[in-house]
Design a protein around this motif. Structure first.
Motif, PDB file in Angstrom:
ATOM      1  N   LEU A 146      10.488   3.424  -6.909  1.00  0.00           N
ATOM      2  CA  LEU A 146      10.102   3.224  -5.514  1.00  0.00           C
ATOM      3  C   LEU A 146       8.579   3.250  -5.446  1.00  0.00           C
ATOM      4  N   ASP A 147       7.982   2.122  -5.102  1.00  0.00           N
ATOM      5  CA  ASP A 147       6.523   2.071  -4.971  1.00  0.00           C
ATOM      6  C   ASP A 147       6.161   2.399  -3.538  1.00  0.00           C
ATOM      7  N   MET A 148       5.496   3.545  -3.351  1.00  0.00           N
ATOM      8  CA  MET A 148       5.145   3.949  -1.989  1.00  0.00           C
ATOM      9  C   MET A 148       3.638   3.938  -1.831  1.00  0.00           C
ATOM     10  N   THR A 149       3.172   3.389  -0.725  1.00  0.00           N
ATOM     11  CA  THR A 149       1.742   3.457  -0.446  1.00  0.00           C
ATOM     12  C   THR A 149       1.508   4.420   0.710  1.00  0.00           C
ATOM     13  N   THR A 150       0.444   5.224   0.567  1.00  0.00           N
ATOM     14  CA  THR A 150       0.086   6.135   1.667  1.00  0.00           C
ATOM     15  C   THR A 150      -1.394   5.927   1.990  1.00  0.00           C
ATOM     16  N   GLY A 151      -1.801   6.331   3.156  1.00  0.00           N
ATOM     17  CA  GLY A 151      -3.202   6.206   3.566  1.00  0.00           C
ATOM     18  C   GLY A 151      -3.513   4.797   4.044  1.00  0.00           C
TER      19      GLY A 151
END
Ligand code: ADE
Length: 353
Positions: A146-151
């Motif tokens: 699962l590739d998650m991006t934050t910010g």
């Protein structure tokens, strides 16, 4: 020209909900209670069942999860049911959802993160997944990541979260609308076929048994003939005919009783309801048999294009009553005959004299 008299004017009557192949909310409990749980009790789709049995045996032997699977074909042919059978055969749990319920990234992320090893994720109407959900699904399907991006912009961070190995089963009525990259990530792609009358008779006998209704062979066949090749419709008709038989005939279904009940529901001997007949009559009477565009038909009969394409047309095309041409829809000679009109050719010849 003879016009059959049971239908009202174009666009004034709604589709009979009994023979809608889509799921009706109030029928869900009934449908779930009669779903077969094993390949032995799942009737029809023989070739597909054989392929699946081998894939399941191989996955079990290797102690691996099953390849991702895509089922396509008209609604009501048992895609969800088959996914349930596969889960039971693999001895794993199944989570069932549909693409319209996965609108926000957190919907798909939440469901992926809830999966346990080997579990099956079933996504109905998968052609309706949005781009963002698809992009999240690609690495999940391919590498179980699962590739998650934050910010935001400058501070954006990517996290790669490992997921347990799971199997995605996608179902669609419109394989052509699936994006290429998504389609390519399924190891097994299979089309579900309409059922024969014999297969539907077996489905009907099984369901009548569960409902504790006494049905004879000819009674089952009479219902099968009007079920549009679709077990979901067959099951619904058994229920309606059973209600009729309980009230009027002490719960016994024979050919005569089935036909009397089905006539009352205005479902004809081909399984067509008033909407189907209205659609065909419109093309014959107002457009000289066609071709005519789908938008024009939809506006004239007061249905939306999607319902006509997904619900009415698959069976009318399969039954050879309707044809799709680059210039629009055309009715066949069989449709003229079925609705009691002289054929187009005969009408044209008559006008020469
Ligand atoms: N009910 C719906 N689909 C079925 C199938 N294929 N076999 C048995 N019962 C069903």
């Amino acid at each position: 020209m003879s016009i059959i008299s049971d239908d009202k004017d174009f666009g004034t009557e709604r589709r009979n909900p009994v023979i809608k192949p889509e799921t009706i909310e109030t029928d869900k409990n009934f449908e779930n209670s009669i779903r077969p749980k094993t390949f032995e009790t799942y009737i029809g789709q023989q070739a597909l069942k054989e392929t699946l049995k081998i894939s399941i045996a191989a996955a079990k032997k290797r102690a691996q999860s099953l390849d991702h699977l895509l089922f396509y074909g008209p609604p009501g042919l048992g895609k969800t049911t088959l996914a349930g059978v596969i889960a039971a055969q693999m001895g794993v749990d199944i989570k069932i959802t549909s693409a319209p319920a996965l609108e926000r990234p957190r919907d798909i992320i939440g469901i992926l993160m809830s999966l346990k090893g080997g579990e099956i994720l079933f996504i109905d109407e998968i052609h309706r997944l949005n781009k963002v959900a698809e992009e999240i699904l690609y690495p999940a399907m391919e590498d179980f990541i699962l590739d998650m991006t934050t910010g935001k912009s400058q501070t954006v961070k990517t996290m790669r979260i490992p997921l347990p190995k799971f199997t995605l089963i996608g179902a669609t009525t419109k394989a052509g609308e699936l994006s290429g990259p998504l389609r390519d990530r399924f190891g097994i792609i299979h089309r579900l076929e309409f059922y024969t009358e014999e297969e539907l008779s077996k489905v009907i006998n099984r369901t009548a048994g569960i409902l504790n209704i006494d049905i004879d062979e000819q009674g089952a066949l009479a219902i099968a003939k009007r079920s549009r090749g679709t077990p979901r419709i067959a099951n619904r008709l058994v229920k309606r005919v059973s209600d009729f038989a309980i009230v009027k005939y002490e719960g016994r279904i024979t050919e005569e009783i089935a036909n009397e009940a089905l006539d009352l529901l205005r479902i004809d001997e081909y399984g067509l309801d008033t909407t189907d007949r209205t659609l065909l009559k419109l093309i014959i009477e107002k457009y000289d048999g066609g071709p005519v565009g789908i938008e024009t038909i939809a506006a004239a009969i007061g249905e939306d294009v999607r319902t006509i394409e997904d619900v009415c047309e698959p069976f009318l095309l399969q039954a050879g009553l309707l044809q799709r041409t680059p210039r629009g829809r055309k009715v066949s000679a069989a449709a003229y005959r079925h609705l009691g009109y002289k054929s187009h050719a005969a009408l044209e010849q008559k006008s020469l004299f």
